[in-house]
Design a protein around this motif. Structure first.
Motif, PDB file in Angstrom:
ATOM      1  N   UNK A 155      83.283  68.380  66.051  1.00  0.00           N
ATOM      2  CA  UNK A 155      83.851  67.169  66.645  1.00  0.00           C
ATOM      3  C   UNK A 155      83.176  65.931  66.089  1.00  0.00           C
ATOM      4  N   UNK A 156      81.938  66.080  65.588  1.00  0.00           N
ATOM      5  CA  UNK A 156      81.258  64.958  64.945  1.00  0.00           C
ATOM      6  C   UNK A 156      80.079  65.473  64.129  1.00  0.00           C
ATOM      7  N   UNK A 157      79.636  64.638  63.198  1.00  0.00           N
ATOM      8  CA  UNK A 157      78.452  64.943  62.401  1.00  0.00           C
ATOM      9  C   UNK A 157      77.880  63.637  61.871  1.00  0.00           C
ATOM     10  N   UNK A 158      76.614  63.386  62.119  1.00  0.00           N
ATOM     11  CA  UNK A 158      76.030  62.115  61.684  1.00  0.00           C
ATOM     12  C   UNK A 158      74.520  62.269  61.475  1.00  0.00           C
ATOM     13  N   UNK A 159      73.976  61.358  60.686  1.00  0.00           N
ATOM     14  CA  UNK A 159      72.537  61.327  60.451  1.00  0.00           C
ATOM     15  C   UNK A 159      71.867  60.507  61.556  1.00  0.00           C
ATOM     16  N   UNK A 160      70.796  61.061  62.123  1.00  0.00           N
ATOM     17  CA  UNK A 160      70.047  60.367  63.162  1.00  0.00           C
ATOM     18  C   UNK A 160      68.551  60.509  62.863  1.00  0.00           C
ATOM     19  N   UNK A 161      67.727  59.776  63.593  1.00  0.00           N
ATOM     20  CA  UNK A 161      66.282  59.978  63.549  1.00  0.00           C
ATOM     21  C   UNK A 161      65.861  60.529  64.902  1.00  0.00           C
ATOM     22  N   UNK A 162      65.234  61.714  64.875  1.00  0.00           N
ATOM     23  CA  UNK A 162      64.861  62.403  66.116  1.00  0.00           C
ATOM     24  C   UNK A 162      63.397  62.792  66.041  1.00  0.00           C
ATOM     25  N   UNK A 163      62.607  62.305  66.981  1.00  0.00           N
ATOM     26  CA  UNK A 163      61.163  62.584  66.983  1.00  0.00           C
ATOM     27  C   UNK A 163      60.537  62.231  65.634  1.00  0.00           C
ATOM     28  N   UNK A 165      61.914  62.329  62.760  1.00  0.00           N
ATOM     29  CA  UNK A 165      62.477  63.079  61.630  1.00  0.00           C
ATOM     30  C   UNK A 165      63.936  62.726  61.426  1.00  0.00           C
ATOM     31  N   UNK A 166      64.319  62.553  60.164  1.00  0.00           N
ATOM     32  CA  UNK A 166      65.737  62.383  59.841  1.00  0.00           C
ATOM     33  C   UNK A 166      66.435  63.714  60.058  1.00  0.00           C
ATOM     34  N   UNK A 167      67.557  63.681  60.722  1.00  0.00           N
ATOM     35  CA  UNK A 167      68.255  64.908  61.095  1.00  0.00           C
ATOM     36  C   UNK A 167      69.759  64.736  60.940  1.00  0.00           C
ATOM     37  N   UNK A 168      70.409  65.782  60.448  1.00  0.00           N
ATOM     38  CA  UNK A 168      71.864  65.826  60.451  1.00  0.00           C
ATOM     39  C   UNK A 168      72.279  66.463  61.764  1.00  0.00           C
ATOM     40  N   UNK A 169      72.908  65.678  62.615  1.00  0.00           N
ATOM     41  CA  UNK A 169      73.260  66.115  63.958  1.00  0.00           C
ATOM     42  C   UNK A 169      74.732  66.504  64.001  1.00  0.00           C
ATOM     43  N   UNK A 170      75.008  67.799  64.243  1.00  0.00           N
ATOM     44  CA  UNK A 170      76.368  68.336  64.243  1.00  0.00           C
ATOM     45  C   UNK A 170      76.773  68.759  65.646  1.00  0.00           C
ATOM     46  N   UNK A 171      77.971  68.371  66.044  1.00  0.00           N
ATOM     47  CA  UNK A 171      78.519  68.803  67.328  1.00  0.00           C
ATOM     48  C   UNK A 171      79.594  69.845  67.054  1.00  0.00           C
ATOM     49  N   UNK A 172      79.257  71.140  67.206  1.00  0.00           N
ATOM     50  CA  UNK A 172      80.184  72.208  66.813  1.00  0.00           C
ATOM     51  C   UNK A 172      81.263  72.478  67.850  1.00  0.00           C
ATOM     52  N   UNK A 222      73.986  81.260  64.989  1.00  0.00           N
ATOM     53  CA  UNK A 222      73.793  82.599  65.547  1.00  0.00           C
ATOM     54  C   UNK A 222      73.163  82.585  66.938  1.00  0.00           C
ATOM     55  N   UNK A 223      72.301  81.611  67.202  1.00  0.00           N
ATOM     56  CA  UNK A 223      71.516  81.669  68.435  1.00  0.00           C
ATOM     57  C   UNK A 223      71.742  80.491  69.381  1.00  0.00           C
ATOM     58  N   UNK A 224      71.760  79.263  68.873  1.00  0.00           N
ATOM     59  CA  UNK A 224      71.991  78.117  69.758  1.00  0.00           C
ATOM     60  C   UNK A 224      73.441  78.099  70.238  1.00  0.00           C
ATOM     61  N   UNK A 225      74.360  78.433  69.316  1.00  0.00           N
ATOM     62  CA  UNK A 225      75.789  78.506  69.609  1.00  0.00           C
ATOM     63  C   UNK A 225      76.232  77.285  70.412  1.00  0.00           C
ATOM     64  N   UNK A 229      73.531  72.153  72.145  1.00  0.00           N
ATOM     65  CA  UNK A 229      74.159  71.276  71.156  1.00  0.00           C
ATOM     66  C   UNK A 229      73.698  69.842  71.402  1.00  0.00           C
ATOM     67  N   UNK A 230      73.756  68.976  70.393  1.00  0.00           N
ATOM     68  CA  UNK A 230      74.201  69.249  69.013  1.00  0.00           C
ATOM     69  C   UNK A 230      73.191  70.091  68.254  1.00  0.00           C
ATOM     70  N   UNK A 231      73.622  70.542  67.074  1.00  0.00           N
ATOM     71  CA  UNK A 231      72.709  71.241  66.166  1.00  0.00           C
ATOM     72  C   UNK A 231      72.070  70.198  65.262  1.00  0.00           C
TER      73      UNK A 231
END
Length: 254
Positions: A155-163, A165-172, A222-225, A229-231
């Motif tokens: 549903x979305x995917x964007x670059x964020x800064x988390x803790x 760290x740069x992260x690619x945040x995906x909402x599956x 496989x595990x968070x499924x 979310x997001x991943x």
């Protein structure tokens, strides 16, 4: 005669159908007419086509072939699971190595419900060869050729800064992580969905360390499924094995 009758996309005597991919490619699929096949139906389904075969009892393997009319340097390749093992499913790639469709072979069963072994291989990059083990009863085989887009999976995917760290945040969406009882479906959709992530986001200057991002992606799938979310995939995390990635709950230490 090709047409619509409820969900029927092609009559039993038709030997070819057309798969429309999410990128607009039209792929003609020619269907084999093995003498062991006593019934064959082709349906139009969401995102593609489905074929159902009934194979008569036989003392020998039944070989069935699907030939894909690939005119623009596309090619078929058997899908592998997260451990690198071949499965009974495949992906269609375009000339740039981008997955544009999946071909899924669900587990085949005899009339009594017992699973019948099926082995899938690729010949000449455009023919899917399906070998069905002998059975004392009629065997049901289902084959699906499907094409998904990035938005089918996320549903979305964007670059964020988390803790920090740069992260690619995906909402599956459920399609991408649903744990199918059949590993063939799970593997091919895993290959295709990861490929869509690479195509969408790898041009960013934030993208690096692809192998570890892939490990994180598979681990989340496989595990968070849908439970967590997001991943978040973080390029800064060092490359370790998939097993190590899982051991550290998908976020191996820096």
């Amino acid at each position: 005669m090709i047409g619509y009758n409820n969900k029927i996309f092609a009559e039993t005597n038709e030997n070819n159908v057309v798969l429309s991919t999410s990128e607009g490619t039209q792929i003609k699929i020619e269907l084999d007419n093995s003498e062991e096949i006593i019934d064959k139906k082709v349906y139009k389904v969401e995102n593609g086509v489905k074929q159902e075969l009934i194979i008569q009892p036989s003392r020998k393997k039944t070989d069935y072939r699907m030939e894909f009319n690939l005119e623009n340097e596309e090619y078929l390749k058997i899908a592998q699971d997260e451990f690198g093992n071949d499965t009974n499913s495949a992906n269609i790639f375009n000339k740039n190595g981008e997955s544009i469709a999946v071909v899924l072979i669900p587990i085949s069963k005899a009339e009594n419900g017992k699973e019948v072994d099926v082995e899938v291989s690729v010949e000449n990059k455009n023919v899917l060869k399906i070998e069905v083990e002998p059975s004392v009863q009629s065997t049901f085989v289902q084959i699906q050729a499907l094409s998904y887009s990035y938005s089918d999976y996320f549903s979305s995917g964007k670059w964020i800064t988390r803790d920090g760290l740069i992260s690619l945040s995906l909402s599956p969406k459920k399609l991408v992580y649903e744990r199918h009882s059949n590993p063939n479906l799970h593997a091919a959709i895993g290959v295709d969905s990861w490929n869509k992530v690479v195509n969408k986001h790898s041009s960013s200057s934030n993208w690096k360390n692809t192998a570890q991002m892939k490990n994180q992606y598979i681990c989340h799938r496989d595990y968070a499924q849908g439970f967590k979310t997001p991943w978040n995939l973080e390029p800064a995390r060092p490359l370790v094995s998939y097993a190590e990635t899982v051991k550290h709950a998908c976020n191996n230490p820096l």
